[in-house]
Design a protein around this motif. Structure first.
Motif, PDB file in Angstrom:
ATOM      1  N   UNK A 259     -52.181 104.557  42.819  1.00 43.94           N
ATOM      2  CA  UNK A 259     -52.467 105.991  42.822  1.00 43.94           C
ATOM      3  C   UNK A 259     -51.909 106.713  41.599  1.00 43.94           C
ATOM      4  N   UNK A 260     -50.995 106.068  40.862  1.00 44.62           N
ATOM      5  CA  UNK A 260     -50.301 106.817  39.808  1.00 44.62           C
ATOM      6  C   UNK A 260     -50.412 106.239  38.402  1.00 44.62           C
ATOM      7  N   UNK A 261     -50.769 104.991  38.262  1.00 46.76           N
ATOM      8  CA  UNK A 261     -50.766 104.348  36.947  1.00 46.76           C
ATOM      9  C   UNK A 261     -52.171 104.367  36.341  1.00 46.76           C
ATOM     10  N   UNK A 262     -52.279 104.922  35.122  1.00 45.75           N
ATOM     11  CA  UNK A 262     -53.560 105.049  34.434  1.00 45.75           C
ATOM     12  C   UNK A 262     -53.422 104.484  33.018  1.00 45.75           C
ATOM     13  N   UNK A 263     -53.363 103.190  32.913  1.00 44.18           N
ATOM     14  CA  UNK A 263     -53.076 102.556  31.627  1.00 44.18           C
ATOM     15  C   UNK A 263     -54.140 102.884  30.590  1.00 44.18           C
ATOM     16  N   UNK A 264     -55.386 102.597  30.895  1.00 45.52           N
ATOM     17  CA  UNK A 264     -56.452 102.804  29.910  1.00 45.52           C
ATOM     18  C   UNK A 264     -56.612 104.276  29.557  1.00 45.52           C
ATOM     19  N   UNK A 265     -56.492 105.136  30.573  1.00 42.45           N
ATOM     20  CA  UNK A 265     -56.641 106.566  30.312  1.00 42.45           C
ATOM     21  C   UNK A 265     -55.544 107.073  29.378  1.00 42.45           C
ATOM     22  N   UNK A 266     -54.319 106.573  29.553  1.00 41.32           N
ATOM     23  CA  UNK A 266     -53.218 106.997  28.687  1.00 41.32           C
ATOM     24  C   UNK A 266     -53.383 106.461  27.273  1.00 41.32           C
ATOM     25  N   UNK A 275     -48.334 113.525  28.564  1.00 35.61           N
ATOM     26  CA  UNK A 275     -47.097 113.929  29.257  1.00 35.61           C
ATOM     27  C   UNK A 275     -47.296 114.046  30.762  1.00 35.61           C
ATOM     28  N   UNK A 276     -48.445 114.595  31.173  1.00 36.53           N
ATOM     29  CA  UNK A 276     -48.693 114.793  32.604  1.00 36.53           C
ATOM     30  C   UNK A 276     -49.204 113.526  33.286  1.00 36.53           C
ATOM     31  N   UNK A 277     -49.436 112.459  32.534  1.00 36.77           N
ATOM     32  CA  UNK A 277     -50.046 111.254  33.094  1.00 36.77           C
ATOM     33  C   UNK A 277     -49.033 110.169  33.435  1.00 36.77           C
ATOM     34  N   UNK A 278     -47.771 110.367  33.059  1.00 40.93           N
ATOM     35  CA  UNK A 278     -46.759 109.362  33.370  1.00 40.93           C
ATOM     36  C   UNK A 278     -46.481 109.331  34.872  1.00 40.93           C
ATOM     37  N   UNK A 291     -48.568  96.991  32.184  1.00 42.03           N
ATOM     38  CA  UNK A 291     -49.991  97.216  31.978  1.00 42.03           C
ATOM     39  C   UNK A 291     -50.328  97.431  30.515  1.00 42.03           C
ATOM     40  N   UNK A 292     -49.457  98.123  29.790  1.00 41.37           N
ATOM     41  CA  UNK A 292     -49.671  98.335  28.362  1.00 41.37           C
ATOM     42  C   UNK A 292     -49.709  97.012  27.606  1.00 41.37           C
ATOM     43  N   UNK A 293     -48.778  96.118  27.950  1.00 43.72           N
ATOM     44  CA  UNK A 293     -48.709  94.835  27.242  1.00 43.72           C
ATOM     45  C   UNK A 293     -49.994  94.044  27.441  1.00 43.72           C
ATOM     46  N   UNK A 294     -50.542  94.103  28.643  1.00 45.11           N
ATOM     47  CA  UNK A 294     -51.752  93.351  28.926  1.00 45.11           C
ATOM     48  C   UNK A 294     -53.015  93.987  28.377  1.00 45.11           C
ATOM     49  N   UNK A 295     -53.031  95.325  28.283  1.00 40.23           N
ATOM     50  CA  UNK A 295     -54.269  96.029  27.916  1.00 40.23           C
ATOM     51  C   UNK A 295     -54.381  96.335  26.429  1.00 40.23           C
ATOM     52  N   UNK A 296     -53.265  96.324  25.713  1.00 32.81           N
ATOM     53  CA  UNK A 296     -53.290  96.784  24.331  1.00 32.81           C
ATOM     54  C   UNK A 296     -54.074  95.839  23.433  1.00 32.81           C
ATOM     55  N   UNK A 303     -51.022 103.842  19.960  1.00 28.77           N
ATOM     56  CA  UNK A 303     -50.919 104.613  21.198  1.00 28.77           C
ATOM     57  C   UNK A 303     -49.898 103.994  22.144  1.00 28.77           C
ATOM     58  N   UNK A 304     -49.886 102.658  22.253  1.00 23.20           N
ATOM     59  CA  UNK A 304     -48.920 101.986  23.124  1.00 23.20           C
ATOM     60  C   UNK A 304     -47.492 102.242  22.651  1.00 23.20           C
ATOM     61  N   UNK A 305     -47.274 102.233  21.342  1.00 22.51           N
ATOM     62  CA  UNK A 305     -45.948 102.508  20.787  1.00 22.51           C
ATOM     63  C   UNK A 305     -45.512 103.928  21.155  1.00 22.51           C
ATOM     64  N   UNK A 306     -46.419 104.893  21.032  1.00 21.47           N
ATOM     65  CA  UNK A 306     -46.095 106.282  21.386  1.00 21.47           C
ATOM     66  C   UNK A 306     -45.764 106.414  22.862  1.00 21.47           C
ATOM     67  N   UNK A 307     -46.521 105.748  23.730  1.00 23.21           N
ATOM     68  CA  UNK A 307     -46.285 105.846  25.179  1.00 23.21           C
ATOM     69  C   UNK A 307     -44.895 105.341  25.530  1.00 23.21           C
TER      70      UNK A 307
END
Length: 364
Positions: A259-266, A275-278, A291-296, A303-307
């Motif tokens: 319900x809370x994790x939106x890897x691709x959207x972020x 900021x509002x998506x974490x 999720x970032x490690x797998x999707x990047x 973008x992954x570095x910034x997140x």
């Protein structure tokens, strides 16, 4: 008889085997190795990973499925020479290319097979067939106290091996195995907060339960999470893999993360909009990291570095955000080095800010 050898994590066992292979290539030593460990702890994964790293062909012999003659070969009477000759089995390496001969389930093999294995482990031969120099011999098996089918290892066999006892270690599994095996982020996030549930074989045996949590079982849960969208069916499968109690606890976390994790959207959003998506919870933030490690990919590395860099600026009282950020960067940097994407860090203002913060705190 107890195996009085060092207990190591899967990652440490792999490191020692790498060193053994290097020593064998240099001609400094040639040894046969034995990995002891509970079912599902990752012994086979270690050998498969080593074979990929060193570019070796893997000859996998499951000793519970063969008879002595399958390993020794079959005799044939040569009438012209007046001799008995042996046809060797095709499952043994014979070229000079790097190879690993993996003798799996050694301790579960019938005792009648063990004498045939002696010469293979010590003299590196079966009958007249000698193994090439670039063949590494690794055996694996369970111990009697693990609750698996196993025979006591006699001294004549154990004296031919260098032994290691592989034990499940959550930190090692989450850092070294989960990212490369593409483990589902929910599984990784759950085990980061419940490392005690990575391996519960001993507790299950004590309670008389057949289903236990093991690293192999959680890898299967990862596959179930990816394959099954039907929550009810998925839950039955997971309970049948790690047991009802662990599955029920996992389900609560899985629902929260979904319900809370939106890897691709972020990854696709602007830095200001993220900021509002974490996620609000540690489970969610941990799942986001994995999720970032797998999707990047290369294009979305900035973008992954910034997140990850912006984790520390979140208003999440009591959560170890700095620790999670450092952990995330360790995994992301490793991913970048594997893929040749290091230049993404060189030109990143977000990573420069992160590095300056660590330097100011006296951290490497």
């Amino acid at each position: 008889m107890a195996i009085n050898a060092t207990k190591v994590s899967a990652g440490e066992a792999l490191r020692v085997l790498r060193a053994g292979w290097s020593a064998q290539l240099a001609g400094d030593m040639t040894a046969s190795w034995m990995l002891h460990g509970r079912p599902g702890v990752g012994k086979t994964d270690i050998v498969q990973q080593l074979s990929r790293e060193i570019g070796a062909e893997l000859f996998d012999l499951r000793l519970t499925t063969i008879e002595p003659q399958d390993l020794r070969g079959l005799p044939f009477y040569d009438h012209e020479a007046g001799k008995t000759v042996w046809y060797r089995p095709e499952d043994l390496p014979e070229s000079e290319a790097p190879a690993i001969l993996f003798l799996d389930e050694l301790t579960a093999a019938a005792p009648s097979l063990q004498p045939t294995v002696y010469g293979l482990l010590q003299e590196r031969r079966i009958g007249r067939h000698m193994l090439p120099d670039q063949v590494m011999i690794i055996a694996a098996g369970n111990m009697v106290e693990d609750g698996a089918v196993a025979y006591e290892m006699g001294t004549a066999l154990s004296d031919r091996l260098i032994h290691m006892i592989v034990r499940a270690n959550a930190d090692d599994w989450l850092k070294n195995y989960a990212p490369t095996a593409n483990i589902h982020p929910t599984v990784a996030a759950f085990l980061r907060t419940r490392p005690d549930l990575l391996e519960t074989t001993e507790e299950a045996l004590r309670r008389g339960e057949a289903v236990a949590c093991t690293p192999r079982a959680w890898a299967r849960v990862s596959q179930i999470m990816k394959a099954m969208s039907d929550r009810a069916a998925r839950q039955v499968m997971i309970a049948g893999t790690v047991g009802e109690a662990a599955a029920a606890e996992f389900a609560l976390i899985a629902d929260e993360i979904a319900a809370s994790v939106q890897v691709d959207a972020m990854l696709d959003a602007s830095r200001a909009d993220r900021a509002a998506m974490y996620p609000q919870t540690l489970h969610g933030l941990t799942a986001l990291t994995y999720g970032l490690i797998g999707a990047v990919d290369r294009a979305r590395m900035p973008a992954a570095i910034e997140i990850l860099a912006d984790l520390n600026g979140l208003n999440r009282s009591g959560l170890p955000l700095a620790e999670l950020r450092t952990f995330g960067f360790e995994l992301l940097i490793r991913r970048a080095m594997e893929k040749g994407w290091q230049d993404a860090f060189v030109g990143s203002d977000a990573y420069a800010e992160y590095a300056q913060t660590r330097a100011a705190a006296g951290l490497p």
